[in-house]
Design a protein around this motif. Structure first.
Motif, PDB file in Angstrom:
ATOM      1  N   GLU A   1     -15.470   4.332   8.598  1.00  0.00           N
ATOM      2  CA  GLU A   1     -15.062   3.746   7.319  1.00  0.00           C
ATOM      3  C   GLU A   1     -14.837   2.250   7.493  1.00  0.00           C
TER       4      GLU A   1
ATOM      5  N   GLU B   1       0.814  -1.216   0.000  1.00  0.00           N
ATOM      6  CA  GLU B   1       0.000   0.000   0.000  1.00  0.00           C
ATOM      7  C   GLU B   1       0.850   1.269   0.000  1.00  0.00           C
TER       8      GLU B   1
ATOM      9  N   GLN C   1      -3.577  -6.170  -2.457  1.00  0.00           N
ATOM     10  CA  GLN C   1      -3.797  -5.297  -3.610  1.00  0.00           C
ATOM     11  C   GLN C   1      -3.100  -5.767  -4.885  1.00  0.00           C
TER      12      GLN C   1
ATOM     13  N   THR D   1     -12.455   0.581   1.418  1.00  0.00           N
ATOM     14  CA  THR D   1     -12.042   1.445   0.313  1.00  0.00           C
ATOM     15  C   THR D   1     -12.152   0.633  -0.970  1.00  0.00           C
TER      16      THR D   1
HETATM   17  P1  AMO Z   1      -7.483   0.572   2.974  1.00  0.00           P
HETATM   18  O1  AMO Z   1      -6.097   0.852   3.369  1.00  0.00           O
HETATM   19  O2  AMO Z   1      -8.474   1.682   3.086  1.00  0.00           O
HETATM   20  O3  AMO Z   1      -7.550   0.070   1.459  1.00  0.00           O
HETATM   21  O4  AMO Z   1      -8.010  -0.657   3.817  1.00  0.00           O
HETATM   22  C1  AMO Z   1      -9.254  -1.250   3.514  1.00  0.00           C
HETATM   23  C2  AMO Z   1     -10.034  -1.514   4.787  1.00  0.00           C
HETATM   24  O5  AMO Z   1      -9.282  -2.360   5.642  1.00  0.00           O
HETATM   25  C3  AMO Z   1      -9.570  -2.043   6.983  1.00  0.00           C
HETATM   26  N1  AMO Z   1      -8.345  -1.612   7.669  1.00  0.00           N
HETATM   27  C4  AMO Z   1      -8.050  -1.869   8.955  1.00  0.00           C
HETATM   28  N2  AMO Z   1      -8.728  -2.542   9.886  1.00  0.00           N
HETATM   29  C5  AMO Z   1      -8.175  -2.652  11.108  1.00  0.00           C
HETATM   30  N3  AMO Z   1      -6.965  -2.123  11.439  1.00  0.00           N
HETATM   31  C6  AMO Z   1      -6.241  -1.438  10.526  1.00  0.00           C
HETATM   32  N4  AMO Z   1      -5.041  -0.942  10.867  1.00  0.00           N
HETATM   33  C7  AMO Z   1      -6.779  -1.290   9.212  1.00  0.00           C
HETATM   34  N5  AMO Z   1      -6.352  -0.699   8.085  1.00  0.00           N
HETATM   35  C8  AMO Z   1      -7.309  -0.909   7.162  1.00  0.00           C
HETATM   36  C9  AMO Z   1     -10.560  -0.911   6.991  1.00  0.00           C
HETATM   37  C10 AMO Z   1     -10.320  -0.288   5.632  1.00  0.00           C
HETATM   38  O6  AMO Z   1     -11.462   0.399   5.171  1.00  0.00           O
HETATM   39  N6  AMO Z   1      -5.976  -1.972  -1.069  1.00  0.00           N
HETATM   40  C11 AMO Z   1      -6.999  -1.093  -0.549  1.00  0.00           C
HETATM   41  C12 AMO Z   1      -8.384  -1.645  -0.799  1.00  0.00           C
HETATM   42  C13 AMO Z   1      -8.794  -1.685  -2.258  1.00  0.00           C
HETATM   43  O7  AMO Z   1      -8.750  -0.634  -2.888  1.00  0.00           O
HETATM   44  O8  AMO Z   1      -9.141  -2.759  -2.747  1.00  0.00           O
HETATM   45  C14 AMO Z   1      -6.788  -0.922   0.944  1.00  0.00           C
HETATM   46  O9  AMO Z   1      -6.099  -1.671   1.576  1.00  0.00           O
HETATM   47  O10 AMO Z   1     -11.856  -1.465   7.094  1.00  0.00           O
END
Ligand code: AMO
Length: 436
Positions: free
Chosen positions: A359, A166, A188, A362
């Motif tokens: 949220e 990411e 991803q 994404t």
């Molecule tokens: P993103 O970084 O927004 O998008 O992550 C997608 C979803 O994963 C969950 N998430 C988490 N849950 C718990 N702890 C965390 N530290 C954490 N980080 C993320 C959330 C978030 O909305 N590759 C893109 C997705 C895509 O475009 O397909 C991605 O990782 O619910």
């Protein structure tokens, strides 16, 4: 297997001999009669034993059993509507302490979440906490079933990578023989690779890792990410349509299978969302919350957690909906792989899904044209050499595609109105938690 009846099945059985096993939850050790509550993984039942003149082996075993011990009981099932706990009881004939508990229970129902997590196996004996994982099983199963029935392929992508998936932020590095590996922050790269491989539609439910030092209710360092990726899309709208359909399948299955138990144990109703979910472009969302008294104090133009709460409150008021797709994020706050709008390159064809103020996901259409992708890599100041293996996927013809990633524990936290993903993760991992 050891012969025994599940406690949940007893009510439907006729009076007569039964064998049950479970943990001793309470003991009321009276002069003339002894009462216990025994719990197994399906429910709880009252045990009763009239005390003989001068104690016998069984009454002494009951008197001495520490709470929490695992016992095996043979006895006689009797229906009696005066019994508060399910209208049945088991009159004890034999009482075997299979594995005694230490006398002091280290946690109580009102212990702090940190203390509870220290003793998670005891915490999960509480049916309220265990229910989360029954719901999780049903929810995941329904999503999988929906995808399988719609022709998706399930993939298992590697979690050890040679480049960040990411961003360079929140990256775990691990020594890997002569080199360094990174733990996957998201599948991803490899879910996009499946589009280059011609799989068409894929999903994955697996762990993702983020070296995120925060202690919020929604962040973990390891979490289960639900991912899907599909080809032949016209825009992120196609991804959102699939996303809401699969969520409805998940919520419906939970409501059907656990609605009654969730209502009884948690006092809440699982609401199956209607489709389509409302969609609001980010710029409008920022304007709406500003008009309602909250100017999001972020320089990058993204919503902050308070902004997410406020836009959700607005959507609830206006549309009676718990979900909202916030769309059209500015290019500056989206990763390089998001496709930009042909008419306005300052905007990406992407969205965040906000559920009850948080949220959960994404999603986006991806840039599949290699020249444009390379330009976007440069534009973001990224190192194309480091992304070599990913960029390679795009050199041999990739259909237009898109997908989403969604945090499982966040969905469950909001669905079941739990305070934190610590409650909806089997074993939470955070900056100061690697145990148990
Ligand atoms: P993103 O970084 O927004 O998008 O992550 C997608 C979803 O994963 C969950 N998430 C988490 N849950 C718990 N702890 C965390 N530290 C954490 N980080 C993320 C959330 C978030 O909305 N590759 C893109 C997705 C895509 O475009 O397909 C991605 O990782 O619910």
């Amino acid at each position: 297997m050891t012969e025994r009846s599940l406690i949940a099945d007893l009510a439907a059985r006729e009076d007569g001999p039964v064998t049950v096993g479970g943990w001793v939850e309470t003991v009321r050790d009276q002069k003339k009669v002894q009462f216990l509550v025994l719990r197994d993984e399906t429910g709880a039942v009252q045990l009763v034993r009239p005390r003989p003149e001068g104690d016998d082996e069984v009454s002494l075993a009951i008197s001495g059993v520490p709470l929490g011990s695992f016992v095996r009981v043979e006895g006689a099932l009797k229906h009696d509507e005066r019994v508060k706990l399910g209208g049945i009881e088991v009159k004890v004939d034999s009482f075997d302490v299979v594995a005694a508990s230490e006398p002091e229970q280290p946690i109580a129902a009102d212990s702090s979440i940190d203390k509870r997590l220290d003793h998670r196996f005891l915490d999960l004996r509480n049916p309220v906490n265990a229910l989360v994982f029954k719901v999780q099983t049903t929810f995941e199963h329904a999503l999988r079933t929906w995808w399988v029935e719609h022709g998706y392929i399930e993939v298992h992508t590697p979690k050890l990578m040679n480049s960040p998936s990411e961003s360079r932020a929140e990256l775990f590095q691990v020594p890997y023989f002569e080199t360094t590996a990174y733990l996957a922050q998201s599948p991803q790269h490899f879910k996009q690779m499946a589009q280059a491989a011609g799989f068409g539609k894929i999903f994955e439910i697996a762990d993702a890792f983020r070296a995120d030092p925060s202690f919020t209710a929604r962040h973990a360092t390891e979490f289960t990410s639900i991912d899907a990726e599909i080809s032949w899309i016209d825009s992120h709208e196609d991804v959102m349509a699939m996303h809401e359909a699969v969520l409805v399948a998940g919520f419906q299955a939970v409501a059907d299978k656990h609605g009654e138990e969730i209502e009884r144990l948690l006092g809440i109703t699982v609401e199956v969302p209607s489709v389509p979910f409302p969609r609001i472009p980010l710029a409008d969302a920022l304007r709406i919350v500003a008009e309602r008294g909250y100017v999001v104090p972020r320089a990058d133009g993204d919503l902050d957690p308070e902004g997410e709460r406020r836009i959700s409150a607005y959507v609830k008021e206006e549309f009676g909906h718990d979900f909202v797709f916030v769309t059209d994020y500015a290019t500056g706050i989206r990763p390089f792989y998001h496709m930009r709008d042909a008419d306005d390159p300052g905007i990406t064809k992407s969205y965040d899904l906000v559920y009850r103020g948080t949220e959960i996901s994404t999603g986006a259409q991806r840039e599949h044209r290699i020249e444009v992708l390379l330009e976007q890599v440069r534009d973001k100041g990224l190192d194309a050499d480091e992304l070599q293996s990913y960029l390679e996927f795009f050199r041999f013809g990739v259909p237009p595609h898109g997908g989403f990633g969604m945090g499982l524990a966040r969905v469950l936290m909001l669905m079941l109105e739990r305070a934190s993903i610590r409650e909806t993760t089997y074993l939470f991992r955070g900056p100061n938690r690697l145990l148990p």
